[in-house]
Enzyme design. Structure first.
Site, PDB file in Angstrom:
ATOM      1  N   TYR A  90     105.047 -17.351  19.723  1.00 21.79           N
ATOM      2  CA  TYR A  90     103.854 -17.179  18.881  1.00 21.79           C
ATOM      3  C   TYR A  90     102.752 -16.395  19.585  1.00 21.79           C
ATOM      4  O   TYR A  90     101.967 -15.704  18.951  1.00 21.79           O
ATOM      5  CB  TYR A  90     103.349 -18.550  18.422  1.00 21.79           C
ATOM      6  CG  TYR A  90     102.635 -18.526  17.097  1.00 21.79           C
ATOM      7  CD1 TYR A  90     103.143 -17.810  16.019  1.00 21.79           C
ATOM      8  CD2 TYR A  90     101.465 -19.234  16.916  1.00 21.79           C
ATOM      9  CE1 TYR A  90     102.497 -17.807  14.792  1.00 21.79           C
ATOM     10  CE2 TYR A  90     100.805 -19.240  15.687  1.00 21.79           C
ATOM     11  CZ  TYR A  90     101.327 -18.516  14.640  1.00 21.79           C
ATOM     12  OH  TYR A  90     100.682 -18.513  13.432  1.00 21.79           O
ATOM     13  N   LYS A 140      94.947 -18.460  16.197  1.00 19.47           N
ATOM     14  CA  LYS A 140      94.818 -19.721  15.466  1.00 19.47           C
ATOM     15  C   LYS A 140      93.840 -20.668  16.170  1.00 19.47           C
ATOM     16  O   LYS A 140      93.110 -21.418  15.505  1.00 19.47           O
ATOM     17  CB  LYS A 140      96.184 -20.388  15.328  1.00 19.47           C
ATOM     18  CG  LYS A 140      97.131 -19.677  14.381  1.00 19.47           C
ATOM     19  CD  LYS A 140      96.595 -19.620  12.962  1.00 19.47           C
ATOM     20  CE  LYS A 140      97.608 -19.029  11.997  1.00 19.47           C
ATOM     21  NZ  LYS A 140      97.103 -18.930  10.619  1.00 19.47           N
TER      22      LYS A 140
END
Length: 256
Positions: free
Chosen positions: A155, A162
């Site tokens: 990720y 995020k």
């Protein structure tokens, strides 16, 4: 119509396919009595086609969150559909994007990282501020995150984006509380959506849920996350703000 969103007007971003959490949020919101407006980026005609699969018609407004002119005109576009003197009650932020370079932590360039942070995190503030003129009585802002307290496989800089999104939500909750605006996030487990296809190694990331979700997790079912969003849009959480509600099958609380 009865329902926990009866009489409310909700703006939903990020509807691209029926497999998205945003689509199921819009569907559930309508089923719970809300009037829904969608936004679309780029392929607006595609969003308009997907919108026809909702229980009721939903207008689509073109919106690029990196385009300040479109953000500045958003409130007027919303008023065109709601009518003068009709307020917006809620906004769903389901927007995220990272160039391929953002999925390589050590090699990612600032150009790629900056794009990921702008679109995936700063846009929550930008969208919220653009909608405030049509939320004079306050309302609920709900965004979607992917648990940023861990370093997930593959990720990389999107995980950092995020984390920025989650912090942005808390600062919005702090500064907009006096305007009766709540800002919360739903941290959902992975879903096999169009966005997931752009993540290199998504299957490796998602496989964590196959082994560690104590209550189970279906990668093909966006509805549980959509229900979490709808709940936060409702009046059932009138004093909840700055919160992250996990809808991930329980993976967030599992130890090693």
């Amino acid at each position: 119509m009865s329902g926990i969103l009866a009489g409310k007007r909700i703006l939903v971003t990020g509807v691209i396919t029926e497999a998205s959490i945003a689509f199921h949020t819009a569907r559930l919101a309508q089923e719970e009595g809300a009037e829904v407006i969608l936004t679309g980026f780029g392929r607006v005609s595609l969003v308009e086609r997907i919108a026809k699969r909702l229980p009721k018609p939903a207008p689509v407004i073109e919106l690029d969150v990196q385009n300040q002119e479109q953000l500045d005109g958003l409130a007027d576009k919303v008023r065109e559909h709601l009518g003068e003197g009709v307020d917006l009650d809620g906004v769903v932020h389901s927007i995220a994007f990272g160039p391929q370079g953002a999925f390589n932590f050590l090699e990612g360039s600032w150009e790629d990282v900056g794009t990921a942070v702008h679109v995936s995190a700063y846009s929550l503030k930008a969208l919220t501020m653009a909608c405030l003129p049509v939320m004079p009585r306050g309302g609920s802002i709900v965004g979607l995150t992917f648990d940023a307290q861990f370093a997930w496989p593959k990720y990389d800089w999107m995980g950092v984006a995020k984390a920025a999104l989650e912090s942005t939500s808390r600062y919005l909750a702090r500064d907009l509380g006096e305007k009766n605006v709540r800002c919360n996030l739903v941290s959902a487990g992975p879903i096999k959506s169009m966005a997931a296809k752009s993540i290199p190694g998504f299957e490796e990331l998602a496989d964590v849920w196959n082994h560690r979700a104590p209550i189970g997790w279906d990668l093909t079912d966006p509805e549980p996350a959509g229900r979490g969003v709808v709940a936060l849009l409702s009046d059932w959480f009138p004093r909840t703000t700055g919160e992250i509600v996990h809808v991930d099958g329980g993976v967030h609380m599992m130890g090693a």
